[in-house]
Motif scaffolding. Structure first.
Motif, PDB file in Angstrom:
ATOM      1  N   TYR A  69       5.222   0.647  -4.256  1.00 58.29           N
ATOM      2  CA  TYR A  69       4.877   2.011  -3.853  1.00 58.29           C
ATOM      3  C   TYR A  69       6.063   2.709  -3.186  1.00 58.29           C
ATOM      4  CZ  TYR A  69       0.250  -0.108  -4.362  1.00 58.29           C
ATOM      5  OH  TYR A  69      -0.840  -0.788  -4.835  1.00 58.29           O
ATOM      6  N   CYS A  70       6.166   4.003  -3.451  1.00 59.29           N
ATOM      7  CA  CYS A  70       7.211   4.807  -2.821  1.00 59.29           C
ATOM      8  C   CYS A  70       6.611   6.109  -2.318  1.00 59.29           C
ATOM      9  CB  CYS A  70       8.346   5.100  -3.794  1.00 59.29           C
ATOM     10  SG  CYS A  70       9.705   6.039  -3.047  1.00 59.29           S
ATOM     11  N   SER A  71       6.819   6.396  -1.046  1.00 60.31           N
ATOM     12  CA  SER A  71       6.322   7.614  -0.412  1.00 60.31           C
ATOM     13  C   SER A  71       7.519   8.521  -0.102  1.00 60.31           C
ATOM     14  CB  SER A  71       5.580   7.255   0.876  1.00 60.31           C
ATOM     15  OG  SER A  71       5.090   8.408   1.506  1.00 60.31           O
ATOM     16  N   LEU A  72       7.514   9.722  -0.696  1.00 63.27           N
ATOM     17  CA  LEU A  72       8.642  10.649  -0.554  1.00 63.27           C
ATOM     18  C   LEU A  72       8.515  11.426   0.756  1.00 63.27           C
ATOM     19  CD1 LEU A  72       8.751  11.902  -4.266  1.00 63.27           C
ATOM     20  CD2 LEU A  72      10.264  10.216  -3.170  1.00 63.27           C
ATOM     21  N   THR A  73       8.886  10.765   1.826  1.00 59.09           N
ATOM     22  CA  THR A  73       8.737  11.349   3.166  1.00 59.09           C
ATOM     23  C   THR A  73       9.935  12.195   3.593  1.00 59.09           C
ATOM     24  OG1 THR A  73       9.562   9.238   4.013  1.00 59.09           O
ATOM     25  CG2 THR A  73       7.170   9.576   4.043  1.00 59.09           C
ATOM     26  N   ASP A  74      11.120  11.949   3.036  1.00 62.87           N
ATOM     27  CA  ASP A  74      12.341  12.664   3.474  1.00 62.87           C
ATOM     28  C   ASP A  74      12.459  12.632   5.001  1.00 62.87           C
ATOM     29  OD1 ASP A  74      12.936  13.314   0.865  1.00 62.87           O
ATOM     30  OD2 ASP A  74      12.342  15.412   1.018  1.00 62.87           O
ATOM     31  N   LYS A 125       0.842  -1.199   0.000  1.00 62.19           N
ATOM     32  CA  LYS A 125       0.000   0.000   0.000  1.00 62.19           C
ATOM     33  C   LYS A 125       0.872   1.242   0.000  1.00 62.19           C
ATOM     34  CE  LYS A 125      -0.248   0.086   5.089  1.00 62.19           C
ATOM     35  NZ  LYS A 125      -1.138   0.112   6.272  1.00 62.19           N
ATOM     36  N   GLN A 126       0.288   2.343  -0.405  1.00 62.54           N
ATOM     37  CA  GLN A 126       0.995   3.616  -0.354  1.00 62.54           C
ATOM     38  C   GLN A 126       0.933   4.172   1.069  1.00 62.54           C
ATOM     39  OE1 GLN A 126       3.519   5.428  -1.506  1.00 62.54           O
ATOM     40  NE2 GLN A 126       2.572   5.534  -3.542  1.00 62.54           N
TER      41      GLN A 126
END
Length: 337
Positions: free
Chosen positions: A232-237, A162-163
């Protein structure tokens, strides 16, 4: 006639000789061989620039100092290499500050969640007063750090299921983190179920769903081919990580001062080049990873930071660091606990 050597004397002498050989380079007269290990792939900017530094050092010393780079965890995982570096079984390594923190707790200071607004802020902080304190602490362990930290970059969250758009999406989520106390703490405080796995074993762990996600800079996600087992990839930094270049201190002191200066100056110059190369690579990777099938999201980072404030993450970690170190971080970044 000289007295015969007893068995005990023989064994003692052999042990001393073996220990000395572990610390000192395998060398002919005036030749210093450095085995340099790291866990990154051959095409990662850190490896590429380390190899360039090795070439320049060999040229500048007329072959007297020969650095051999061993990427892809050829000399063992990070924990194994750090142990061997301390014992003198190898001479040099590059290690993420989050893993170095298991030995030097202050090295985790730049891993504080959402501390940096840009890579440049991270570099300036570690080149300055914060880095001065950490370098002094590293030296106390018998290891010699090069002055400039290398850039691994901001870490992003990936998943096969999931994202990750909100902190709630992490609740109960099985995510791999490196064997790093601060990484464990951050994701536990966000409600996830983190597991520590060395990067050399991570692809298989994702493939077999031992964990459903992981967090790494985009450069590692691409070069380690995690996109093959993560959708999925979440750009959270959520965390910036640097790579410290360390040398065994006893070995370092066997090298003449003029050669030591060449080695340090060359690696520090390549740190500047590596930072630029890593950021350039990072800027191209979202598009490349999309072509390889990954789906991206850009969540509101403030939600994640607010969750860490609520959990007491910042107060906990402020108490773990010296007042001088935390004050230097606050001055450099504007972060408050």
């Amino acid at each position: 006639m000289a007295p015969l050597m007893t068995r005990k004397q023989f064994l003692t002498g052999a042990a001393v000789t073996s220990s000395a050989m572990a610390i000192r380079p395998a060398r002919a007269a005036s030749h210093y061989f450095i085995r340099f290990g790291l866990d990154l792939s051959t095409d990662h900017p850190t490896t590429v620039n380390a190899m360039e530094a090795a070439k320049k050092i060999k040229d500048a010393t007329d072959g007297a100092v020969d650095v051999k780079i061993f990427p892809n965890s050829q000399l063992g995982n990070d924990s194994h290499m750090l142990s061997n570096l301390r014992s003198g079984a190898m001479q040099m390594m590059a290690i993420g500050d989050n893993i170095l923190a298991t030995l030097v707790p202050s090295a985790a200071i730049d891993n504080i969640g959402f501390a940096f607004k840009s890579p440049e802020m991270a570099w300036n902080t570690l080149d300055g007063a914060v880095g001065d304190i950490v370098r002094a602490d590293i030296a106390k362990t018998g290891l010699i750090p090069m002055h400039r930290i290398w850039d691994e970059g901001f870490r992003q969250i990936t998943s096969s299921t999931k994202q990750i758009n909100t902190p709630e999406d992490l609740h109960g989520f099985k995510i791999r983190v490196p064997p790093s106390p601060i990484s464990l703490s951050l994701f536990q405080d966000l409600g996830a179920a983190p597991a520590t796995i060395n990067v050399s074993e991570l692809y298989t762990a994702l493939q077999t769903h031992v964990v459903d996600g992981q967090e790494n800079p985009l450069g590692n996600i691409e070069t380690q081919k995690f996109y093959q087992v993560q959708k999925y990839c979440s750009l959270t930094d959520h965390m910036w990580v640097g790579y410290w270049l360390l040398v065994n201190g006893l070995f370092w002191n066997t090298i003449p001062a003029n050669y030591r200066k060449i080695v340090e100056d060359t690696f520090d110059a390549q740190a500047q080049a590596q930072r630029a190369a890593n950021q350039k690579l990072d800027g191209t990777l979202e598009a490349k990873l999309k072509q390889q099938g990954m789906e991206f999201a850009t969540p509101d980072k403030a939600q994640f930071q607010a969750a860490l404030v609520k959990s007491g993450f910042y107060k906990t970690w402020k108490a773990k660091f010296s007042p001088a170190l935390w004050a230097a971080l606050e001055k450099a970044t504007g972060l408050t606990a």
